[in-house]
Design an enzyme around this catalytic site. Structure first.
Site, short mmCIF file in Angstrom:
data_model
loop_
_atom_site.label_atom_id
_atom_site.label_comp_id
_atom_site.label_asym_id
_atom_site.label_seq_id
_atom_site.Cartn_x
_atom_site.Cartn_y
_atom_site.Cartn_z
CB CYS A 228 -0.87 -0.03 1.25
SG CYS A 228 -2.24 -1.14 1.19
NE ARG A 230 3.41 7.05 -4.37
CZ ARG A 230 2.35 7.51 -3.37
NH1 ARG A 230 1.59 6.42 -3.03
NH2 ARG A 230 1.89 8.67 -3.20
CG ASP A 254 -4.22 0.85 -2.28
OD1 ASP A 254 -5.38 0.75 -2.83
OD2 ASP A 254 -3.93 1.86 -1.90
CD GLU A 259 -1.40 3.93 -8.66
OE1 GLU A 259 -1.98 4.80 -8.47
OE2 GLU A 259 -0.84 3.47 -7.83
CG HIS A 278 -3.42 4.87 -5.20
ND1 HIS A 278 -2.32 5.38 -6.14
CD2 HIS A 278 -3.09 5.49 -3.97
CE1 HIS A 278 -1.51 6.13 -5.20
NE2 HIS A 278 -2.03 6.13 -3.73
N1 LIG Z 1 -1.88 3.80 -0.73
C1 LIG Z 1 -2.10 4.88 -0.46
O1 LIG Z 1 -2.97 5.59 -0.86
C2 LIG Z 1 -0.87 5.65 0.36
C3 LIG Z 1 -1.25 6.76 1.39
C4 LIG Z 1 -0.25 7.29 2.12
C5 LIG Z 1 0.78 7.00 2.08
N2 LIG Z 1 1.38 6.15 0.80
C6 LIG Z 1 2.64 5.87 0.75
O2 LIG Z 1 3.24 5.06 2.04
C7 LIG Z 1 4.46 5.35 2.07
C8 LIG Z 1 4.68 5.35 3.52
O3 LIG Z 1 4.38 6.61 3.91
P1 LIG Z 1 4.70 7.17 5.37
O4 LIG Z 1 3.78 8.44 5.53
O5 LIG Z 1 4.74 6.27 6.52
O6 LIG Z 1 6.34 7.93 5.13
P2 LIG Z 1 7.31 8.01 6.41
O7 LIG Z 1 8.34 9.11 5.61
O8 LIG Z 1 6.71 8.51 7.52
O9 LIG Z 1 8.08 6.74 6.53
C9 LIG Z 1 8.78 6.00 5.25
C10 LIG Z 1 9.72 5.35 6.15
O10 LIG Z 1 10.72 4.50 5.04
C11 LIG Z 1 12.09 4.34 5.45
N3 LIG Z 1 12.75 3.89 4.01
C12 LIG Z 1 13.26 4.59 3.36
N4 LIG Z 1 13.89 4.05 2.42
C13 LIG Z 1 14.08 2.82 2.83
C14 LIG Z 1 14.58 1.63 2.34
N5 LIG Z 1 15.29 1.56 1.07
N6 LIG Z 1 14.22 0.54 2.75
C15 LIG Z 1 13.33 0.36 4.15
N7 LIG Z 1 12.82 1.53 4.72
C16 LIG Z 1 13.13 2.61 3.93
C17 LIG Z 1 12.14 5.60 5.91
O11 LIG Z 1 13.32 5.61 6.86
C18 LIG Z 1 10.77 6.06 6.73
O12 LIG Z 1 10.86 5.24 7.98
C19 LIG Z 1 4.93 6.25 1.02
O13 LIG Z 1 5.47 5.83 -0.17
C20 LIG Z 1 3.70 7.04 0.94
O14 LIG Z 1 3.62 7.57 -0.60
C21 LIG Z 1 0.45 5.68 0.12
O1 LIG Z 2 0.68 9.37 -1.24
C1 LIG Z 2 -0.58 9.33 -0.70
O2 LIG Z 2 -0.69 10.33 0.10
C2 LIG Z 2 -1.43 8.43 -1.33
O3 LIG Z 2 -0.69 7.79 -2.18
C3 LIG Z 2 -2.62 8.83 -1.50
O4 LIG Z 2 -2.97 9.20 -2.83
P1 LIG Z 2 -4.33 10.00 -3.10
O5 LIG Z 2 -4.33 11.33 -2.60
O6 LIG Z 2 -4.27 10.18 -4.81
O7 LIG Z 2 -5.38 9.04 -2.84
#
Ligand SMILES: NC(=O)c1ccc[n+]([C@@H]2O[C@H](COP(=O)([O-])OP(=O)(O)OC[C@H]3O[C@@H](n4cnc5c(N)ncnc54)[C@H](O)[C@@H]3O)[C@@H](O)[C@H]2O)c1
Ligand SMILES: O=C(O)[C@H](O)COP(=O)(O)O
Length: 526
Positions: A228, A230, A254, A259, A278
């Site tokens: 979930c 990237r 997700d 995409e 997503h």
């Molecule tokens: N699916 C969605 O809709 C959705 C929603 C929100 C966030 N996200 C994604 O979720 C991910 C995490 O978000 P977050 O808010 O927890 O970010 P965050 O910055 O709080 O945490 C990311 C963590 O990844 C670690 N990291 C960096 N490089 C790494 C590696 N090579 N191996 C292992 N760990 C590593 C960092 O040290 C950090 O602790 C991001 O990619 C964000 O874009 C997706």
């Molecule tokens: O990085 C994010 O915040 C998530 O991937 C959410 O993406 P969205 O705003 O398009 O739902």
């Protein structure tokens, strides 16, 4: 009135905030060419993950001050291009943390109990209880890759469900992992031991295809993986093959390499695969959170205030900023002054924080000094966003030093610029009322406020010289507002600082340099 373009679907709460200060146009699903065509009209752009803010969009956005990403990931924005153009990029680092973490947990449970397939089966009038014998997560090993905000919440909830949690994150301490009740391990061990793996790191060159055929081959045949974070962190072709060959037991995704997801072998796999479009951040609560968080930052930047979660400039909390604001003005003024005194190409800038300032975060003051330094060359093109990058590109070496023992003023700032034409230094401080004082030039003590038009001379301290400069300026109809001399020893070298009501006419500098005893003269416009 400012204009904001909202090009992805954003909660109304955000639009309401923006509408207080700007004309807001909501135009979602724009083709790339159309976005490039209309973006020159706008001062701000608000997006989610769908709009691709490419270099071409940024270059066309000549009026853009800010790009606001209502969410976390800014990988759909060309941040270096925005930085170069002085556009601040902000996001909402925490607004959808819980939503994304809960989605990952839901995916893990959905995968374990085949909920999507079982649901489809009942809805198609079947009552099949044999095909959906699941597995429990209780007492299983969960491997969290990326123990940041989302990963931490997943780990906490997973532990409450009785899972044993291990984590791989090269950038966090084992103390932090321990606090969360996780064992910090190497990726290799995590891949081999985990029953469930959930990914929560950003997509970077280091994490792209981190989960490839070789990584999948290390996993247990009973293991399941959830992404979930990237698309592109998992090699989708390798994943489909591993699932088809029974090398791993399941996957829930997700996010995808492309995409919306196009043709994909993953679509034709059965109950061992769960796919969502997503949806990690798609909860009512998260959408309100991110919309408000980012709209407030866009509003503030349009009103000339700083943003709290800028990804391309250091964020400043309002209380820190309030304290630093007068010093930022001081740093910018001194940077501008020393840049003009140095003239030519500056090779290095030393920024020395003195007195109380020595204990502060120096980054904002260094950036402000560079902004001032480069303002003669770049004018309004340089700002807090791009000053450091512009300086680096010009090969300006920045040296930061501190000296808490210098206590002439509560806090003062000393800048020294070395360049192709020589070396100059200035020091400045703030008076109690926040007024700026220049307190020395090239190590000569003075005490003058900055003025729009100034003349600095280096001369021999001898009778008559001040009068000669005064009459020369008079003969060119230039009115002197104030004058001060700074010297270290009587009849040695001295500096003269004149604040003028008018700009110096062309040609006067060469006349000043002819006055006996004058060694150097500089005009400065602040
Ligand atoms: N699916 C969605 O809709 C959705 C929603 C929100 C966030 N996200 C994604 O979720 C991910 C995490 O978000 P977050 O808010 O927890 O970010 P965050 O910055 O709080 O945490 C990311 C963590 O990844 C670690 N990291 C960096 N490089 C790494 C590696 N090579 N191996 C292992 N760990 C590593 C960092 O040290 C950090 O602790 C991001 O990619 C964000 O874009 C997706
Ligand atoms: O990085 C994010 O915040 C998530 O991937 C959410 O993406 P969205 O705003 O398009 O739902």
């Amino acid at each position: 009135m400012s204009k904001v373009l909202v090009s992805d679907s954003i909660d109304q709460a955000g639009i309401d905030i923006l509408s207080q200060v700007a004309q807001v146009d909501v135009k979602t699903g724009l083709p790339a060419e159309e976005l490039i065509r209309i973006i020159p009209e706008y001062n701000a752009l608000m997006i989610r993950s769908e709009t691709r803010v490419t270099k071409a969009v940024i270059e066309a956005g000549t009026q853009l001050k800010i790009i606001g990403r209502a969410g976390v990931g800014v990988d759909n924005v060309d941040v270096p291009a925005a930085t170069r153009q002085g556009i601040v990029v902000v996001n909402s680092p925490e607004g959808n943390t819980i939503a994304a973490a809960e989605h990952a947990l839901a995916m893990m449970l959905a995968l374990s109990r085949y909920i999507p397939e079982a649901n489809l089966s009942v809805k198609s009038n079947k009552w099949d209880r044999k095909s959906y014998i699941g597995t429990e997560v209780y007492k299983k090993n969960l491997g969290v890759v990326g123990l940041g905000k989302i990963g931490s919440h997943v780990a906490t909830v997973a532990r409450a469900m009785g899972m044993k949690v291990m984590a791989f994150d090269p950038y966090i301490s084992s103390e932090r992992a321990e606090q969360l009740g996780c064992r910090l391990v190497e990726l290799d061990l995590l891949l081999r031991e985990a029953d469930y793996i959930t990914l929560h790191m950003p997509k970077t060159p280091e994490t792209t295809h981190l989960i490839n055929a070789a990584a999948l081959a290390k996993m247990k045949p009973t293991a399941r993986i959830v992404n979930c974070a990237r698309g592109g962190i998992i090699d989708e072709a390798a994943l489909a093959e591993a699932l088809q060959q029974g090398k791993i037991a399941g996957a829930a995704l997700d996010v995808f390499e492309t995409e919306p997801l196009g043709e994909s072998a993953l679509r034709s796999l059965g109950k061992q695969v769960v796919l969502t479009p997503h949806l990690g951040a798609s909860t009512a609560e998260a959408q309100v959170n991110v919309a408000i968080d980012v709209a407030e930052q866009i509003r503030d930047v349009l009103l000339g205030l700083p943003a709290r979660s800028a990804v391309n400039i250091p964020g400043l909390y309002p209380d820190v900023l309030e304290k630093l604001k007068p010093y930022l003005r001081l740093a910018e003024t001194l940077g501008n002054l020393v840049g003009q005194l140095a003239g030519g190409r500056v090779e290095s800038l030393t920024v020395r924080m003195q007195g109380e300032l020595a204990s502060n975060d120096s980054q904002p003051l260094v950036v402000a000094s560079l902004k001032g330094l480069l303002s003669q060359a770049l004018r309004e093109r340089v700002n807090y966003v791009n000053a450091a990058i512009e300086a680096k590109e010009r090969g300006i070496r920045v040296i930061e030093t501190r000296d808490a023992s210098i206590r002439d003023y509560a806090g003062s700032l000393h800048l020294q610029a070395k360049g192709s034409l020589g070396e100059h230094s200035v020091t400045g401080a703030l008076l109690g009322d926040g007024e700026i004082r220049i307190t020395d030039i090239d190590e000569f003590p003075i005490n003058v406020p900055p003025a729009q038009h100034m003349l600095f001379t280096l001369h021999r301290d001898m009778p008559g010289i001040i009068g000669k400069i005064g009459s020369l300026l008079g003969s060119f109809n230039v009115n002197i507002a104030s004058m001060q001399v700074g010297r270290k020893i009587v009849r040695g070298d001295a500096v003269m600082v004149l604040s003028l009501d008018d700009p110096l006419p062309e040609g006067i500098l060469s006349e000043i340099l002819k006055v006996p005893g004058i060694r150097d003269a500089y005009t400065v416009a602040l």
